[in-house]
Write a protein that holds these residues in place. Structure first.
Motif, mmCIF file in Angstrom:
data_model
loop_
_atom_site.group_PDB
_atom_site.id
_atom_site.type_symbol
_atom_site.label_atom_id
_atom_site.label_comp_id
_atom_site.label_asym_id
_atom_site.label_seq_id
_atom_site.Cartn_x
_atom_site.Cartn_y
_atom_site.Cartn_z
ATOM 1 N N THR A 39 1.692 4.576 0.743
ATOM 2 C CA THR A 39 0.974 6.288 1.177
ATOM 3 C C THR A 39 1.698 7.435 1.409
ATOM 4 N N CYS A 40 2.746 6.965 0.944
ATOM 5 C CA CYS A 40 3.890 8.598 1.046
ATOM 6 C C CYS A 40 3.835 9.114 -0.055
ATOM 7 N N ARG A 53 -10.575 1.602 1.185
ATOM 8 C CA ARG A 53 -9.994 0.906 2.636
ATOM 9 C C ARG A 53 -11.055 -0.125 3.323
ATOM 10 N N GLU A 78 -6.895 3.457 -0.964
ATOM 11 C CA GLU A 78 -5.806 3.521 -0.921
ATOM 12 C C GLU A 78 -5.686 2.621 -2.591
ATOM 13 N N ASN A 88 -7.081 12.298 0.249
ATOM 14 C CA ASN A 88 -8.521 11.416 0.609
ATOM 15 C C ASN A 88 -9.806 11.474 1.251
ATOM 16 N N ILE A 142 -6.258 10.886 -4.318
ATOM 17 C CA ILE A 142 -6.300 10.504 -2.666
ATOM 18 C C ILE A 142 -4.566 11.428 -3.041
ATOM 19 N N SER A 190 -11.764 8.025 1.468
ATOM 20 C CA SER A 190 -10.564 7.043 1.977
ATOM 21 C C SER A 190 -10.214 5.604 1.402
ATOM 22 N N THR A 239 -6.608 0.487 -6.655
ATOM 23 C CA THR A 239 -7.274 1.145 -6.205
ATOM 24 C C THR A 239 -8.504 0.760 -5.528
ATOM 25 N N ILE A 275 0.789 -1.244 0.397
ATOM 26 C CA ILE A 275 0.372 0.180 0.019
ATOM 27 C C ILE A 275 0.984 1.118 0.039
#
Length: 126
Positions: free
Chosen positions: A5-6, A60, A43, A38, A34, A41, A57, A3
């Motif tokens: 997230t950065c 979540r 990911e 986001n 995102i 929600s 994608t 996943i």
């Protein structure tokens, strides 16, 4: 599956996806959303980083309150390698086969791979 997230990773992914338009359009839109906070929600999952074969994608899992609502549970996919896409469908939990879902993508072979994976699992696909 990893996943992302950065913010730097998401920016690099966005740049890579832009180079492959229009095939990446469904995934690119979600990645951009995102990166901008986001609000829905979602990911972003990749099979490997930074040299990915598949980008998926999805909402979540903890946000999916109704497993029967395929409008809420929408996934988008882009793959560089159809074999990686087929492997993801067979061997990971990235796609929640126990829930109703819609999947969006614009590549040749996507539907056939989904059909074969569903058939192998004994599931009905509409």
């Amino acid at each position: 599956m990893q996943i992302l997230t950065c913010p730097v990773q998401l920016q690099r992914l966005e740049e890579a996806l832009r180079r492959s338009l229009p095939a990446t359009l469904p995934v690119l839109g979600t990645v951009m959303t995102i990166a901008l906070g986001n609000p829905a929600s979602y990911e972003v999952l990749v099979d490997s980083w930074p040299h990915f074969g598949v980008v998926l994608t999805r909402l979540r899992p903890e946000e999916n309150k109704d497993p029967g609502d395929f409008y809420t549970n929408q996934l988008t996919v882009y793959y560089r390698d159809e074999g990686a896409w087929r492997a993801l469908l067979r061997g990971t939990k990235a796609v929640g086969w126990t829930k109703a879902f819609q999947i969006h993508g614009m590549q040749e072979g996507m539907y056939q791979a989904m059909r074969q994976a569903a058939d192998a699992k004994g599931l009905r696909m509409e």
